[in-house]
Design an enzyme around this catalytic site. Structure first.
Site, PDB file in Angstrom:
ATOM      1  N   GLU A   1     -70.524  23.857  10.582  1.00 16.10           N
ATOM      2  CA  GLU A   1     -71.438  24.850   9.974  1.00 16.10           C
ATOM      3  C   GLU A   1     -70.413  25.452   8.767  1.00 16.10           C
ATOM      4  OE1 GLU A   1     -74.137  25.796  11.085  1.00 16.10           O
ATOM      5  OE2 GLU A   1     -73.993  24.844  12.914  1.00 16.10           O
TER       6      GLU A   1
ATOM      7  N   TRP B   1     -71.972  23.464   6.110  1.00 11.59           N
ATOM      8  CA  TRP B   1     -73.371  24.023   5.511  1.00 11.59           C
ATOM      9  C   TRP B   1     -73.013  25.086   4.397  1.00 11.59           C
ATOM     10  CZ3 TRP B   1     -77.917  22.633   5.507  1.00 11.59           C
ATOM     11  CH2 TRP B   1     -78.466  21.828   6.601  1.00 11.59           C
TER      12      TRP B   1
ATOM     13  N   TRP C   1     -99.653  32.544  -0.222  1.00 11.53           N
ATOM     14  CA  TRP C   1     -99.374  33.268   1.084  1.00 11.53           C
ATOM     15  C   TRP C   1    -100.289  34.559   1.341  1.00 11.53           C
ATOM     16  CZ3 TRP C   1     -95.687  30.693   3.488  1.00 11.53           C
ATOM     17  CH2 TRP C   1     -94.848  29.967   2.783  1.00 11.53           C
TER      18      TRP C   1
ATOM     19  N   ASN D   1     -77.780  33.192  14.840  1.00  4.99           N
ATOM     20  CA  ASN D   1     -78.217  32.132  13.997  1.00  4.99           C
ATOM     21  C   ASN D   1     -79.507  31.507  14.770  1.00  4.99           C
ATOM     22  OD1 ASN D   1     -78.045  30.099  11.803  1.00  4.99           O
ATOM     23  ND2 ASN D   1     -77.865  28.516  13.407  1.00  4.99           N
TER      24      ASN D   1
ATOM     25  N   TRP E   1     -91.760  33.603   1.906  1.00  4.30           N
ATOM     26  CA  TRP E   1     -90.323  33.477   2.687  1.00  4.30           C
ATOM     27  C   TRP E   1     -89.386  34.520   1.882  1.00  4.30           C
ATOM     28  CZ3 TRP E   1     -86.791  32.146  -1.074  1.00  4.30           C
ATOM     29  CH2 TRP E   1     -87.157  31.277  -2.089  1.00  4.30           C
TER      30      TRP E   1
ATOM     31  N   TRP F   1     -83.554  30.830   4.554  1.00  7.42           N
ATOM     32  CA  TRP F   1     -84.956  30.930   4.454  1.00  7.42           C
ATOM     33  C   TRP F   1     -85.645  29.660   3.856  1.00  7.42           C
ATOM     34  CZ3 TRP F   1     -88.013  34.754   6.414  1.00  7.42           C
ATOM     35  CH2 TRP F   1     -87.388  35.544   7.192  1.00  7.42           C
TER      36      TRP F   1
END
Ligand SMILES: Cc1cc2nc3c(=O)[nH]c(=O)nc-3n(C[C@H](O)[C@H](O)[C@H](O)COP(=O)(O)OP(=O)(O)OC[C@H]3O[C@@H](n4cnc5c(N)ncnc54)[C@H](O)[C@@H]3O)c2cc1C
Length: 495
Positions: free
Chosen positions: A288, A291, A319, A357, A375, A398
């Site tokens: 993590e 990341w 959208w 998360n 988004w 996102w």
């Protein structure tokens, strides 16, 4: 022999006195080192203009600054605190103190990069140097590249290359803490007329519920959380997906403001890798942290992601828009979608500034793929609400959920909010914490109350559409619409 007579360390998102790259290098290279923090009106004024006067992050920073000043004083120095536009204040302070070089830790966000370039050139015009250092991440910019010398855009090979670099002979160097105490005698002593740190109210802000939430700012808060987490690191892999459990570290706000260093955390995880029982949990937690490095690297190399999709084809998606979309979006923000896990997650965010998360993934997916909303709307709302808001990680999260990012989930993989709820909050413990009106509903129906028999609803005191909303959309229909919406991408992928 020190290179500079007088230097200034400009603290930004690195509010600590230990293991601090810029402070370490300034102390080594200078006879006297001043330390400063600016409450930057270029960041604060837009919040005030939008009426956002109760912001947990400002209170967190404020209280962390008070502690930083105290800790610097213990080392013989002090913190100069100013309130104004940092782009003006730092060059002015450098002139006033007759500084030879300003030291800072690198910030990778596009606006911060622009600000730093402007400050560096104003300083240069006045004959003052600018020195910046890697501090926020273990590996930055071009330090991890593919064999052909390109930045990675897929996580797993990036992570493998990251781990490989750490395993080389130079590897331990990247996790070494930067020494401060050894050189602390070079800190400029506190001024005879000590300046006052402005109070929250003077900055235009109000107290929040930070203390009620038991979020302790500063280095002391970060150290306490780490000590609490390390004995649990071995369980991380199993516990991390269940929002009702205390399975995570909750260190994100501290990483955001640098009240703990990434090296401290990566070192702790790396050491735990070799401790039998804790090894697999530590490996996942380290992953993590990688990341986090990955998304910083992506933002640095592809700053367009702050506005547009990482993969340009995804900008063609249409959208939902107009008044109906606005209403759907407001219902999502308010935790009134009718899907209990999504609603509980959104209420957790509103009430605490934190969201687990797993729930960030579920809530983001619901907005994009169940409600058909851009988004970027959700990204902006999270940016306003999250205590740990970080442009790189938030954008990465996102775009992952929208399938438009690097190494994102495929567009046709669409989280089912009911199945996610049954799997990760099977007993409805998390849901009941935030939606007490559903408490009386059994575990079988709490994930989708509209499917519960009328008698169960009545016994539980639930009146759908009155004290808990009916679902905004039916997931199966929404799923089909999403696949149609994403057809433009499919076409582009096939061409
Ligand atoms: C839509 C979405 C938005 C997100 N927005 C943010 C954000 O604004 N700021 C933020 O720090 N994280 C963000 N994340 C990542 C992740 O959800 C949080 O870092 C994590 O929940 C923080 O809790 P923790 O400190 O207890 O994490 P732990 O599980 O204890 O992890 C330790 C640290 O690793 C880092 N980390 C963990 N997961 C990720 C990840 N997926 N991507 C990048 N870094 C990660 C964080 O720095 C975190 O503090 C987002 C994820 C999604 C899906």
């Amino acid at each position: 022999m020190p290179q500079f007579e007088k230097s200034l360390v400009w603290f930004r998102r690195d509010l600590r006195v230990f293991d601090h790259a810029a402070l370490h290098h300034a102390l080594k290279a200078s006879k006297t080192v001043f330390c400063a923090f600016v409450f930057d009106t270029d960041i604060l004024q837009p919040l005030l203009d939008a009426g956002l006067t109760a912001d947990r992050r400002i209170e967190f920073i404020h209280d962390s600054i008070v502690e930083l000043d105290l800790e610097l004083r213990k080392l013989g120095g002090a913190l100069i605190v100013r309130h104004g536009s940092a782009a003006d204040v730092i060059p002015a302070l450098a002139r006033q103190l007759d500084i030879n070089a300003v030291f800072s830790n690198r910030d990778y966000e596009p606006q911060a990069r622009q600000r730093d370039a402007a400050v560096a050139s104003a300083l240069a015009a006045a004959g003052c140097g600018w020195q910046s250092f890697k501090d926020q991440v273990i590996f930055e910019q071009d330090e991890i590249l593919t064999l052909s010398g390109q930045p990675f855009s897929v996580f797993t090979p990036y992570k493998n290359a990251w781990m490989k670099k750490l395993a080389t002979a130079d590897g331990p160097f990247f996790l070494q803490p930067y020494q401060i105490e050894k050189y602390a005698a070079r800190l400029a002593p506190p001024p005879a007329q000590p300046g006052k740190i402005p109070g929250l109210a003077e900055l235009g802000f109000r107290e929040t519920n930070l203390r009620t939430l038991k979020i302790t700012p500063g280095m002391s808060g970060a150290t306490a959380l780490l000590e609490n987490f390390l004995p649990r690191i071995g369980n991380y892999e199993e516990a991390r997906n269940f929002p009702a459990l205390k399975g995570l570290s909750y260190l994100s706000i501290h990483l955001r403001f640098g009240t703990i260093s990434i090296r401290t955390l990566a070192r702790a995880a790396y050491q735990a890798l070799h401790h039998g029982a804790a090894a697999s949990g530590a490996a996942v937690w380290l992953s993590e942290l990688i990341w986090r490095d990955f998304y910083f690297m992506i933002l640095y190399h592809h700053p367009h992601v702050a506005q547009r999709a990482f993969k340009p084809d995804y900008d063609a998606i249409q959208w939902e828009n107009g008044q109906h979309a606005q209403l759907l979006f407001q219902a999502w923000c308010a935790g009134c979608t009718g899907y209990p896990l999504v609603d509980a997650a959104m209420l957790q965010l509103k009430q605490s500034g934190y969201m687990h998360n797993r729930l960030r993934m579920v809530a983001a997916s619901f907005l994009i793929k169940d409600l058909g909303i851009d988004w970027r709307w959700g990204e902006r709302y999270f940016a306003e609400q999250l205590n740990d808001f970080d442009l790189a990680a938030n954008n990465g999260g996102w775009q992952w959920a929208a399938s438009s990012g690097c190494d994102a989930q495929p567009y046709f993989r669409i989280f089912n909010p009911v199945t996610q709820s049954e799997k990760f909050d099977a007993e409805g413990k998390f849901i009941r914490r935030y939606l007490p009106q559903l408490t009386g509903l059994g575990n079988k129906h709490i994930h989708a109350p509209w499917l519960a028999p009328a008698k169960d609803l009545q016994d539980a005191g639930i009146r759908l559409g009155e004290n808990y909303p009916l679902p905004l959309v039916q997931h199966d229909d929404a799923r089909k619409q999403t696949l149609q919406r994403y057809a433009v991408v499919k076409k582009a992928l096939e061409e």
